[in-house]
Write an enzyme that holds these catalytic residues in place. Structure first.
Site, PDB file in Angstrom:
ATOM      1  CG  ASP A 417      30.276 -34.905  -0.968  1.00  0.00           C
ATOM      2  OD1 ASP A 417      30.937 -34.873   0.076  1.00  0.00           O
ATOM      3  OD2 ASP A 417      30.420 -34.100  -1.913  1.00  0.00           O
ATOM      4  CG  ASP A 618      30.778 -32.953  -6.378  1.00  0.00           C
ATOM      5  OD1 ASP A 618      31.146 -33.427  -5.277  1.00  0.00           O
ATOM      6  OD2 ASP A 618      30.868 -31.748  -6.667  1.00  0.00           O
TER       7      ASP A 618
END
Length: 729
Positions: A417, A618
């Site tokens: 990501d 996250d």
């Protein structure tokens, strides 16, 4: 139809297990208890983890363990990992009694006759056989009752045969100096006891990381209540209490700094080598050491809910679970001991009938029984996993389960990501491009629309509005458009703020800002468009945000590339902006303009191409992709949801830890394979040698003890592992 009973997990300590066969027997007994879904037993931790229906109490579980032939298990707190040092005196006493019996073997090397008379030999050997060696008889008898085999049974049968042959020979010829074999039985028992003692000491070293974490818990905290400070037991601190931490003290709770500035050493928790600055608003973790300043904390978590307690639970869970490769060992040990007993019988009969020397036949059969003990097989996998997960935790890498550890060594593709993972996650508003009017007018509308949003871009816009002293108006009818943006009404007019995709979906003409847009995309900026919605939507302005890559991001990608691992960035940014960041960091592949819900599809597509994929993220929107990947790796700087979905958690937001996590996984799996190879080779080579009379029982006993210790020693080499690079980002 009755709803299924909820499931829960119970941990029990088990005493008396000695080999892989013991593990299988206990698992079989526990799995037979009504309501038990699955039981996993770990020889190295001497612990059973039982998944069962909520109504199952500890009593039937403990009774099943006792019936299987082992000491009654007791409920074990999730954060207890200390292992007492094994008692040394039985080993020392056995060695003292056995030494005179072993003297003839040493004397023969210098042509000296040092053999004791028969009855003194019997006096020395008997307490070793039936007192110090009583544990083998007790456990062996329980194995027989359970109709299974174990190391204890093999030792009991083998040494009893040597001892019994010696007694019969002594009674038949008590007047002379018959050839006796008391030294074989006594020395074998002594060597096995020594091996188990060394093994237990080595096991204790594998839990060193857990004990180091446990030692971080202060017993006392200084609490400020009604303006008065007093020391109270840390267990009595409650969420919301104000805790004072003086210079040099260890922090007792997870909390938020409300007063003071200091540097905090979190190295034993996060692996971060340098102290971290903590000021008002910063969060601190219990167990860290305060530096030079006085801090006043508002308690956020205590006890079992603290970060430190959760770390310990994660590592203990990983150490207690069984790796998939261990199932192969379980299948082998299921038939191993019956086969060994058969080989021992054939050895006895073969030597006895073909040579007529039944004394030699007994000794060779004893050697087969002793050298075949499957201790090393049972320890090979769990010892390596305990050492690997323990040292990883010390350096800020939490591996939740053995399966993640085993799969991670095969990873050939890492998908990242972008925001908060590769970048700092604190974007800044760098420019505003109004279609007409002033920049402040655009910023005022944006601040109103996003006044209650927690999105990183929203916080950046609100921060800029605050710095410009812009007073935002009140927005109503606020609606979040997942993966696209946000809509709200301001002064009775409907506005939409979001991505290029959102503008395209609603037919907003963006051509008049194509020039700034192209330039900003080349610079790698993240773009957000503001438009007035309605029957005739039209553009109001363009905002550009910058989120700088983390200092270690490019190094992290380079390290993965050195390991021949393909890197992929998955982001909702526009293609041009995403490729600019990817080129800067050295990322090979980009999947841009991906909605949060579509990240799972990207991961699934990569896996369908035959890749073994690790996903690193996250945020909450990363959790499904983390779960869909072969291995999910979460940053602890993100959300709890992401960490729950991931198999590996990095205790600080450093992308370089991804390469470290894969490295320790490969090294641990390599140790598992080494241990299993030598354990299998040891038995495959040792049993034929013993059957053909090329190994004495004493040598077989020494080799058997050495095999277990060598497997543990090999696993403990992992404790020397250090990350190739520790970032101070």
């Amino acid at each position: 139809m009755d709803s299924p009973s909820p499931l829960t997990t119970t941990d029990l300590l088990i005493e008396g297990m000695t080999c892989a066969s013991c593990v299988r027997r206990v698992e079989k007994a526990l799995n037979a208890v009504p309501g038990v879904i699955e039981a996993q037993v770990n020889l190295a931790t001497e612990r059973a983890t039982i998944l069962h229906q909520e109504g199952v109490s500890d009593a039937p579980l403990a009774a099943a363990i006792e019936k299987a032939g082992y000491k009654r298990g007791a409920p074990m707190p999730a954060t207890t990992a200390s292992r007492s040092l094994p008692e040394w005196w039985p080993v020392a006493l056995a060695a003292l009694l056995s030494a005179p019996l072993a003297l003839p073997m040493l004397g023969s090397l210098i042509n000296e006759h040092l053999m004791l008379p028969g009855w003194p030999q019997w006096v020395l050997a008997t307490p070793v056989q039936f007192w110090l060696g009583a544990r083998f008889y007790r456990a062996g008898w329980k194995s027989l009752l359970a109709k299974t085999g174990s190391m204890d049974l093999l030792v009991a049968i083998g040494t009893s045969a040597a001892y019994g042959l010696s007694v019969v020979t002594l009674l038949r010829d008590s007047s002379g100096m018959p050839h006796l074999y008391f030294e074989a039985s006594a020395v074998v028992i002594t060597l096995v006891l020594l091996g188990k003692w060394l093994e237990n000491r080595a096991k204790r070293q594998t839990t060193a990381a857990i004990r180091a974490l446990q030692s971080l818990r202060p017993e006392v905290a200084r609490v400020r209540r009604d303006g008065i400070e007093c020391d109270v037991p840390a267990a009595m601190v409650r969420v919301g209490d104000f805790v004072v931490v003086r210079p040099g003290e260890r922090i007792a709770v997870d909390g938020e700094v409300v007063e003071g500035v200091s540097h905090v050493d979190e190295s034993l928790i996060t692996g971060e080598s340098l102290p971290v600055t903590k000021e008002v608003g910063a969060q601190v973790t219990g167990g860290a050491v305060n530096g030079e300043g006085v801090l006043l904390l508002r308690t956020l978590a205590v006890g079992a809910e603290s970060t430190l307690a959760r770390i310990i639970r994660l590592v203990e869970t990983a150490q207690g679970k069984k790796a998939p490769i261990q199932r192969l060992v379980d299948r082998v040990t299921a038939v191993f001991i019956p086969v060994v007993l058969g080989i021992a019988v054939l050895t006895l009969l073969g030597w006895g009938f073909f040579t007529g020397d039944w004394s030699t036949a007994v000794l060779n059969a004893v050697a087969v029984l002793v050298i075949a003990c499957p201790c090393a097989l049972g320890l090979a996998t769990p010892a390596a996993i305990m050492a690997g997960t323990g040292i990883a935790a010390k350096h800020g890498i939490l591996i939740k389960d053995a399966e993640a550890l085993e799969i991670a060594h095969r990873v050939d593709t890492v998908a990242f990501d972008k925001t908060g993972t590769l970048t700092a996650g604190h974007p800044q508003l760098v420019s505003i491009h109004p279609l007409a009017g002033a920049e402040s007018d655009v910023l005022k509308l944006v601040a109103a629309i996003q006044s209650n949003s927690e999105h990183p871009l929203a916080r950046a816009a609100l921060s800029s509005a605050q710095q410009a002293s812009i007073t935002s108006v009140v927005a109503t009818d606020v609606r979040v458009l997942p993966g696209r943006g946000i809509a709200a009404a301001v002064d009775g007019r409907l506005y939409e703020l979001g991505s290029t995709r959102l503008m395209q979906e609603h037919g907003v003409d963006m051509q008049r800002l194509d020039g700034p847009r192209a330039e900003l995309e080349r610079e790698g900026r993240t773009l957000s468009w503001l438009a007035e919605a309605g029957s005739s939507p039209h553009l109001i302005g363009l905002l550009a945000f910058s989120d700088a890559p983390k200092p270690s991001a490019s190094t992290a990608i380079a390290r993965l590339r050195d390991q021949h691992i393909t890197t992929v960035m998955i982001t909702g940014d526009l293609e041009a902006a995403a490729r600019t960041v990817a080129q800067e960091l050295g990322i090979e592949q980009v999947r841009a303009e991906v909605l949060p819900a579509d990240k799972v599809d990207v991961v699934s597509t990569l896996r369908s191409e035959g890749r073994v994929v690790a996903m690193v993220g996250d945020g909450i929107n990363d959790a499904p992709a983390l779960a869909a990947a072969d291995v999910g790796i979460a940053m602890s700087t993100g959300t709890d949801v992401a960490m729950q979905a991931a198999g590996i958690t990095l205790m600080r937001g450093d992308p370089a830890l991804v390469a470290d996590a894969l490295d320790i996984s490969r090294r641990t799996y390599h140790k598992i394979r080494q241990n299993l190879f030598w354990a299998f080779v040891y038995n495959a080579a040792g049993i034929p040698l013993a059957a053909f009379g090329l190994l004495s029982p004493v040598v077989a006993g020494a080799a058997m003890a050495l095999s277990s210790v060598s497997v543990l020693a090999n696993a403990l080499l992992l404790m020397r592992w250090t990350p190739r690079r520790v970032s101070n980002s």
